[in-house]
Design a protein around this motif. Structure first.
Motif, PDB file in Angstrom:
ATOM      1  N   ARG A  53       0.879  -1.363  -0.013  1.00  0.00           N
ATOM      2  CA  ARG A  53       0.025  -0.015  -0.035  1.00  0.00           C
ATOM      3  C   ARG A  53       0.936   1.375   0.023  1.00  0.00           C
ATOM      4  O   ARG A  53       0.544   2.226  -0.718  1.00  0.00           O
ATOM      5  N   LEU A  54       1.801   1.003   0.591  1.00  0.00           N
ATOM      6  CA  LEU A  54       2.958   2.377   0.713  1.00  0.00           C
ATOM      7  C   LEU A  54       3.443   2.721  -0.655  1.00  0.00           C
ATOM      8  O   LEU A  54       3.769   3.846  -1.002  1.00  0.00           O
ATOM      9  N   HIS A  55       3.912   1.522  -1.297  1.00  0.00           N
ATOM     10  CA  HIS A  55       4.399   1.915  -2.552  1.00  0.00           C
ATOM     11  C   HIS A  55       3.401   2.512  -3.546  1.00  0.00           C
ATOM     12  O   HIS A  55       3.762   2.783  -4.478  1.00  0.00           O
ATOM     13  N   GLN A  56       2.098   2.229  -3.403  1.00  0.00           N
ATOM     14  CA  GLN A  56       0.982   2.855  -4.016  1.00  0.00           C
ATOM     15  C   GLN A  56       0.825   4.252  -3.970  1.00  0.00           C
ATOM     16  O   GLN A  56       0.247   5.047  -4.584  1.00  0.00           O
ATOM     17  N   GLY A  57       1.111   4.845  -2.652  1.00  0.00           N
ATOM     18  CA  GLY A  57       1.004   6.233  -2.316  1.00  0.00           C
ATOM     19  C   GLY A  57       1.300   6.343  -0.852  1.00  0.00           C
ATOM     20  O   GLY A  57       0.930   5.379   0.000  1.00  0.00           O
ATOM     21  N   GLU A  58       1.873   7.462  -0.546  1.00  0.00           N
ATOM     22  CA  GLU A  58       2.362   7.362   0.859  1.00  0.00           C
ATOM     23  C   GLU A  58       1.448   8.259   1.832  1.00  0.00           C
ATOM     24  O   GLU A  58       1.167   9.315   1.650  1.00  0.00           O
ATOM     25  N   PRO A  59       0.816   7.761   2.758  1.00  0.00           N
ATOM     26  CA  PRO A  59       0.031   8.334   3.811  1.00  0.00           C
ATOM     27  C   PRO A  59       0.828   9.438   4.463  1.00  0.00           C
ATOM     28  O   PRO A  59       2.003   9.345   4.356  1.00  0.00           O
ATOM     29  N   ASP A  60       0.225   9.982   5.542  1.00  0.00           N
ATOM     30  CA  ASP A  60       0.844  10.862   6.390  1.00  0.00           C
ATOM     31  C   ASP A  60       1.452  10.039   7.484  1.00  0.00           C
ATOM     32  O   ASP A  60       2.446  10.717   8.324  1.00  0.00           O
ATOM     33  N   ALA A  61       0.689   8.972   7.965  1.00  0.00           N
ATOM     34  CA  ALA A  61       0.965   8.261   9.118  1.00  0.00           C
ATOM     35  C   ALA A  61       0.636   6.817   9.120  1.00  0.00           C
ATOM     36  O   ALA A  61      -0.342   6.684   8.122  1.00  0.00           O
ATOM     37  N   VAL A  62       1.235   5.886   9.949  1.00  0.00           N
ATOM     38  CA  VAL A  62       0.850   4.695   9.788  1.00  0.00           C
ATOM     39  C   VAL A  62       0.406   4.168  11.148  1.00  0.00           C
ATOM     40  O   VAL A  62       1.160   4.480  12.147  1.00  0.00           O
ATOM     41  N   VAL A  63      -0.527   3.539  11.563  1.00  0.00           N
ATOM     42  CA  VAL A  63      -0.971   2.797  12.825  1.00  0.00           C
ATOM     43  C   VAL A  63      -0.736   1.523  12.330  1.00  0.00           C
ATOM     44  O   VAL A  63      -1.618   0.497  11.605  1.00  0.00           O
ATOM     45  N   CYS A  64       0.017   0.667  13.348  1.00  0.00           N
ATOM     46  CA  CYS A  64       0.314  -0.751  12.876  1.00  0.00           C
ATOM     47  C   CYS A  64       0.147  -1.611  13.961  1.00  0.00           C
ATOM     48  O   CYS A  64       0.883  -1.113  15.254  1.00  0.00           O
ATOM     49  N   ASP A  65      -0.613  -2.632  13.868  1.00  0.00           N
ATOM     50  CA  ASP A  65      -0.491  -3.784  15.034  1.00  0.00           C
ATOM     51  C   ASP A  65       0.818  -4.369  15.177  1.00  0.00           C
ATOM     52  O   ASP A  65       1.905  -4.458  14.361  1.00  0.00           O
ATOM     53  N   VAL A  66       1.015  -4.989  16.502  1.00  0.00           N
ATOM     54  CA  VAL A  66       2.252  -5.427  16.867  1.00  0.00           C
ATOM     55  C   VAL A  66       2.346  -6.675  16.475  1.00  0.00           C
ATOM     56  O   VAL A  66       3.558  -7.250  15.866  1.00  0.00           O
ATOM     57  N   GLU A  67       1.561  -7.668  16.847  1.00  0.00           N
ATOM     58  CA  GLU A  67       1.409  -9.004  16.412  1.00  0.00           C
ATOM     59  C   GLU A  67       0.552  -9.219  15.179  1.00  0.00           C
ATOM     60  O   GLU A  67      -0.415  -9.122  15.378  1.00  0.00           O
ATOM     61  N   MET A  68       1.255  -9.668  14.070  1.00  0.00           N
ATOM     62  CA  MET A  68       0.558  -9.976  12.926  1.00  0.00           C
ATOM     63  C   MET A  68       1.160 -11.132  11.868  1.00  0.00           C
ATOM     64  O   MET A  68       2.577 -11.339  12.240  1.00  0.00           O
ATOM     65  N   PRO A  69       0.408 -11.942  11.222  1.00  0.00           N
ATOM     66  CA  PRO A  69       1.108 -12.979  10.430  1.00  0.00           C
ATOM     67  C   PRO A  69       1.832 -12.278   9.130  1.00  0.00           C
ATOM     68  O   PRO A  69       1.638 -11.167   9.030  1.00  0.00           O
ATOM     69  N   VAL A  70       2.556 -13.201   8.422  1.00  0.00           N
ATOM     70  CA  VAL A  70       3.184 -12.707   7.350  1.00  0.00           C
ATOM     71  C   VAL A  70       4.414 -11.942   7.603  1.00  0.00           C
ATOM     72  O   VAL A  70       5.680 -12.159   7.204  1.00  0.00           O
ATOM     73  N   LEU A  71       4.297 -10.704   8.098  1.00  0.00           N
ATOM     74  CA  LEU A  71       5.126  -9.901   8.523  1.00  0.00           C
ATOM     75  C   LEU A  71       4.826  -9.181   9.672  1.00  0.00           C
ATOM     76  O   LEU A  71       3.902  -8.183   9.995  1.00  0.00           O
ATOM     77  N   SER A  72       5.714  -9.359  10.640  1.00  0.00           N
ATOM     78  CA  SER A  72       5.182  -8.833  12.191  1.00  0.00           C
ATOM     79  C   SER A  72       5.276  -7.321  12.328  1.00  0.00           C
ATOM     80  O   SER A  72       5.964  -6.633  11.181  1.00  0.00           O
ATOM     81  N   GLY A  73       4.738  -6.490  13.349  1.00  0.00           N
ATOM     82  CA  GLY A  73       4.857  -5.232  13.441  1.00  0.00           C
ATOM     83  C   GLY A  73       6.247  -4.804  13.477  1.00  0.00           C
ATOM     84  O   GLY A  73       6.698  -3.763  12.868  1.00  0.00           O
ATOM     85  N   ILE A  74       7.214  -5.426  13.987  1.00  0.00           N
ATOM     86  CA  ILE A  74       8.735  -5.133  14.020  1.00  0.00           C
ATOM     87  C   ILE A  74       9.263  -5.281  12.926  1.00  0.00           C
ATOM     88  O   ILE A  74      10.031  -4.165  12.312  1.00  0.00           O
ATOM     89  N   GLU A  75       8.939  -6.284  12.104  1.00  0.00           N
ATOM     90  CA  GLU A  75       9.450  -6.513  10.633  1.00  0.00           C
ATOM     91  C   GLU A  75       8.821  -5.397   9.719  1.00  0.00           C
ATOM     92  O   GLU A  75       9.748  -4.946   9.064  1.00  0.00           O
ATOM     93  N   THR A  76       7.571  -5.054   9.975  1.00  0.00           N
ATOM     94  CA  THR A  76       7.118  -4.056   9.205  1.00  0.00           C
ATOM     95  C   THR A  76       7.669  -2.712   9.257  1.00  0.00           C
ATOM     96  O   THR A  76       8.121  -2.073   8.237  1.00  0.00           O
ATOM     97  N   VAL A  77       7.983  -2.373  10.650  1.00  0.00           N
ATOM     98  CA  VAL A  77       8.611  -0.906  10.762  1.00  0.00           C
ATOM     99  C   VAL A  77      10.140  -1.197  10.410  1.00  0.00           C
ATOM    100  O   VAL A  77      10.466  -0.197   9.492  1.00  0.00           O
ATOM    101  N   GLU A  78      10.799  -2.163  10.516  1.00  0.00           N
ATOM    102  CA  GLU A  78      12.013  -2.184   9.642  1.00  0.00           C
ATOM    103  C   GLU A  78      12.103  -2.051   8.348  1.00  0.00           C
ATOM    104  O   GLU A  78      13.001  -1.355   7.653  1.00  0.00           O
ATOM    105  N   GLU A  79      11.174  -2.723   7.670  1.00  0.00           N
ATOM    106  CA  GLU A  79      11.207  -2.675   6.205  1.00  0.00           C
ATOM    107  C   GLU A  79      10.707  -1.181   5.824  1.00  0.00           C
ATOM    108  O   GLU A  79      11.057  -0.689   5.012  1.00  0.00           O
TER     109      GLU A  79
END
Length: 185
Positions: A53-79
Motif C-alpha cells: 500500500r505504501l508503494h501505491q501512495g504515501e499516507p501521512d502516518a501509519v497505525v500498525c498492530d504489533v502481532e501479525m502474520p506474514v510480516l510482524s509489526g517489528i519486521e514491518t517497521v524495519e522494512e
C-alpha cells in the motif's frame, strides 16, 4: 517515493491502518474518522500488504498492530524505515506484558510511539472507550505529523511497560590477605 494524487489532494491527515483483525481495523477507522482532521486512506491485514500500500501512495502516518502474520509489526517497521525513514508510525498493541516487550522492540526498530488497545470493553461504556482511543491515537498521530511528537511522552510510556529495575548485586569483598581486583600484587 510515489505520491499519487489521491493521497496528496486530501487536506486531512491521511492514515494507513495495519492490523490482521478486520474488526480492529474497522474500530480504528471509526475512531479516527470521527476526528475531522484525520482520514483513513488505506488498510492492510499484515505488514506485507502495508508495504505494498505504501508503494501505491504515501499516507501521512501509519497505525500498525504489533502481532501479525506474514510480516510482524517489528519486521514491518524495519522494512518501512528502509524506504520511508520519516513516516510517522504508531504501534497499536494489546496491553499484555508480552505485547509490551514487542512494542519496545518496535520502538527500537523505528516506530515513533504506541497506543494500547482497549483491554476490557465488557463492563465499560463502549462509547467512552472508543472516545478515549480516538483522543489517544488521534492525538499522537496529529502530534507526530505536525512535528510535535513528544519524546518525553514516549519515554514515560516505555518506562511504564519496562520491568522493574533489578536490585544491585552485592560484590564480594576479597578475603584477608587476598589482593582486590585491579590492585598490584
Amino acid at each position: 517515493r510515489p505520491q499519487p494524487a489521491r493521497f496528496a489532494a486530501m487536506s486531512r491527515i491521511q492514515v494507513l491502518v495495519v492490523d490482521d483483525s478486520a474488526v480492529v481495523r474497522r474500530m480504528i477507522r471509526s475512531c479516527l474518522e470521527a476526528d475531522p482532521d484525520l482520514a483513513v486512506v488505506a488498510e492492510a491485514a499484515n505488514g506485507r500488504e502495508a508495504i505494498e500500500r505504501l508503494h501505491q501512495g504515501e499516507p501521512d502516518a501509519v497505525v500498525c498492530d504489533v502481532e501479525m502474520p506474514v510480516l510482524s509489526g517489528i519486521e514491518t517497521v524495519e522494512e518501512l524505515r528502509l524506504h520511508w525513514p520519516r513516516l510517522p508510525v504508531v504501534m497499536f498493541a494489546s496491553p499484555t506484558r508480552e505485547a509490551a516487550h514487542i512494542t519496545l522492540e518496535a520502538l527500537h526498530a523505528g516506530a515513533n510511539d504506541f497506543v494500547a488497545k482497549p483491554s476490557a470493553v465488557g463492563g465499560s461504556d463502549l462509547a467512552a472507550v472508543l472516545e478515549q482511543l480516538r483522543v489517544d491515537l488521534g492525538g499522537k498521530i496529529k502530534a507526530l505529523v505536525r512535528g510535535r511528537g513528544d519524546i518525553i511522552a514516549v519515554a514515560r510510556a516505555v518506562l511504564r511497560f519496562a520491568p522493574p529495575p533489578r536490585p544491585p548485586t552485592p560484590t564480594p569483598t576479597p578475603a584477608l590477605g587476598t589482593p582486590a581486583l585491579g590492585t598490584p600484587v
